[in-house]
Design an enzyme around this catalytic site. Structure first.
Site, mmCIF file in Angstrom:
data_model
loop_
_atom_site.group_PDB
_atom_site.id
_atom_site.type_symbol
_atom_site.label_atom_id
_atom_site.label_comp_id
_atom_site.label_asym_id
_atom_site.label_seq_id
_atom_site.Cartn_x
_atom_site.Cartn_y
_atom_site.Cartn_z
ATOM 1 N N ASP A 135 -37.652 71.400 -70.620
ATOM 2 C CA ASP A 135 -37.849 73.200 -70.614
ATOM 3 C C ASP A 135 -38.458 74.069 -71.393
ATOM 4 O O ASP A 135 -38.278 74.667 -71.956
ATOM 5 C CB ASP A 135 -37.148 73.959 -69.556
ATOM 6 C CG ASP A 135 -36.044 74.053 -70.126
ATOM 7 O OD1 ASP A 135 -35.309 73.906 -71.881
ATOM 8 O OD2 ASP A 135 -35.499 74.863 -69.611
ATOM 9 N N CYS A 192 -34.989 86.088 -45.894
ATOM 10 C CA CYS A 192 -33.498 86.672 -46.831
ATOM 11 C C CYS A 192 -33.885 86.836 -48.117
ATOM 12 O O CYS A 192 -35.185 86.467 -48.515
ATOM 13 C CB CYS A 192 -32.937 85.492 -47.141
ATOM 14 S SG CYS A 192 -31.546 85.070 -48.682
ATOM 15 N N CYS A 195 -31.192 87.498 -53.235
ATOM 16 C CA CYS A 195 -30.745 87.032 -54.711
ATOM 17 C C CYS A 195 -31.395 87.843 -55.063
ATOM 18 O O CYS A 195 -30.889 88.545 -56.037
ATOM 19 C CB CYS A 195 -31.764 85.716 -54.348
ATOM 20 S SG CYS A 195 -33.896 86.212 -54.024
ATOM 21 N N CYS A 245 -27.852 85.265 -59.191
ATOM 22 C CA CYS A 245 -29.147 85.130 -58.123
ATOM 23 C C CYS A 245 -29.223 83.743 -57.410
ATOM 24 O O CYS A 245 -30.021 83.955 -56.379
ATOM 25 C CB CYS A 245 -30.604 85.463 -58.502
ATOM 26 S SG CYS A 245 -30.738 85.024 -59.682
ATOM 27 N N CYS A 249 -27.470 82.329 -52.581
ATOM 28 C CA CYS A 249 -28.697 81.676 -52.151
ATOM 29 C C CYS A 249 -27.471 80.746 -50.499
ATOM 30 O O CYS A 249 -26.958 79.648 -51.197
ATOM 31 C CB CYS A 249 -29.364 80.515 -52.848
ATOM 32 S SG CYS A 249 -30.339 80.486 -51.924
#
Length: 372
Positions: A135, A192, A195, A245, A249
């Protein structure tokens, strides 16, 4: 000629043999929706100090802008799931919480080695050319991962997998080969909002949108200067990154602890004592975090974070630890030492303030001591 199905099967088998947990294929292109999302993120200034995101925006918007010969993207993932709930560490106020991804060997090094091995095998057995990326490259990896069927970008903007929950490292191989794309991942967030609700600093202005300037991961890792007072209390004992966050989940019920030894947490990076970390000088910091991604932020920014955690600890025995850093050479350390002293003992702060404020050379540190 080898069929597309056989090529895909061989690629998947090789990826798994090299230590990846999932692999998917997509075109070497980014959707118009993802490109628009990046443009909006930058236009609103949500990237904060991360100027490199704006500087590389043109290349980041499309893999082919970076490498025109690319035809397909192979997205590979490795599970780094923790063996316990990282939220439990937040209750250990005299210890620091380091994000799960940074408690072991730097994943950039681990994935890059595996990706290079995969790339060599790909070229030798299937032909064409390829380039590998973790990344640090200007790629929109999460949209590519969703397009390749590895999961979907949840409301917290991170990738969610039905098989691995929130805990996947991503790597990408761009290739000149034309590979049959997999079906894109469908969004399964539904109604939902766990988060979004869990974020201590309210960094999500809306579902699927992140203001990085308010994110604890950004503040503790990317932000180089003083951390605004409005965020310090909410940081708690988070000294490098934040997993809140991710950890809340519901899809993590399907996640499993990583099978990779390289991603097993180091004991000295799991709930380390704040007093011990605050005492690190440059050499000791580099030695302590050798091979860890924590090393890249440097000692001063790290101790800045540690002092905020000390101020939030509510532990009087940490007051001498903060006081010792009032004379540190780095203004960002001195400033947070002042803040920590005031949080732990306001009377002591008031006692020290007149003389300290007068001799302090840095304006931000003087501000922490209060008005004349």
């Amino acid at each position: 000629m080898e069929s597309q199905e056989n090529i895909a099967a061989a690629l998947r088998d090789q990826a798994l043999a090299l230590g990846f947990d999932a692999v998917g294929f997509t075109r070497a292109e980014t959707s118009a929706e993802a490109q628009a999302g990046l443009a909006r993120f930058l236009a609103e200034g949500f990237h904060g100090d991360m100027g490199w995101m704006a500087e590389t925006a043109a290349r980041r918007a499309s893999p082919r802008a970076m490498w025109p010969e690319a035809r397909s993207a192979i997205v590979l993932a490795a599970n780094y799931g923790p063996a316990h709930d990282p939220m439990a560490d937040l209750a250990r106020r005299e210890a620091g919480t380091i994000s799960v991804y940074a408690r072991h060997k730097d994943y950039h090094d681990v994935l890059k080695k595996r990706l290079k091995a995969f790339g060599r095998w790909l070229v030798a057995t299937k032909g064409g050319d390829c380039r590998v990326f973790v990344d640090t490259a200007p790629l929109l990896e999460k949209p590519l991962a969703q397009a390749a069927g590895l999961g979907w970008q949840g409301k917290h903007t991170n990738l969610v997998s039905r098989a691995f929950g929130s805990w996947l490292f991503l790597g990408t191989v761009l290739t000149t080969l034309d590979l049959a794309p997999d079906e894109a991942g469908a969004d399964h967030c539904g109604a939902c909002t766990r988060c979004l609700d869990a974020c201590p600093t309210r960094a999500f202005p809306a579902p699927y949108r992140l203001d990085a300037r308010r994110c604890i991961s950004y503040l503790t890792i990317e932000h180089k200067g003083h951390i605004d007072a409005e965020f310090r209390g909410a940081m708690g004992n988070r000294i490098y990154g934040c997993d809140d966050c991710l950890a809340v989940c519901p899809w993590n019920k399907f996640a499993a602890a990583t099978r990779h030894a390289e991603f097993a947490p180091r004991a000295d990076l799991t709930a380390p004592a704040l007093a011990e970390l605050a005492a690190l000088d440059d050499a000791a910091f580099r030695a302590r975090f050798s091979g860890s991604p924590v090393k890249r932020i440097g000692r001063d920014r790290f101790v800045r974070n540690v002092l905020i955690a000390i101020g939030n600890a509510g532990a009087p025995d940490l007051l001498p630890v903060a006081e010792r850093l009032l004379d540190d050479r780095a203004p960002i350390v001195r400033a947070m030492a002042v803040w920590a002293v005031k949080r732990l003992d306001p009377a002591r702060h008031a006692e020290l303030a007149p003389a300290r404020r007068t001799c302090e050379t840095d304006a931000a540190v003087r501000a922490e001591w209060g008005p004349v």
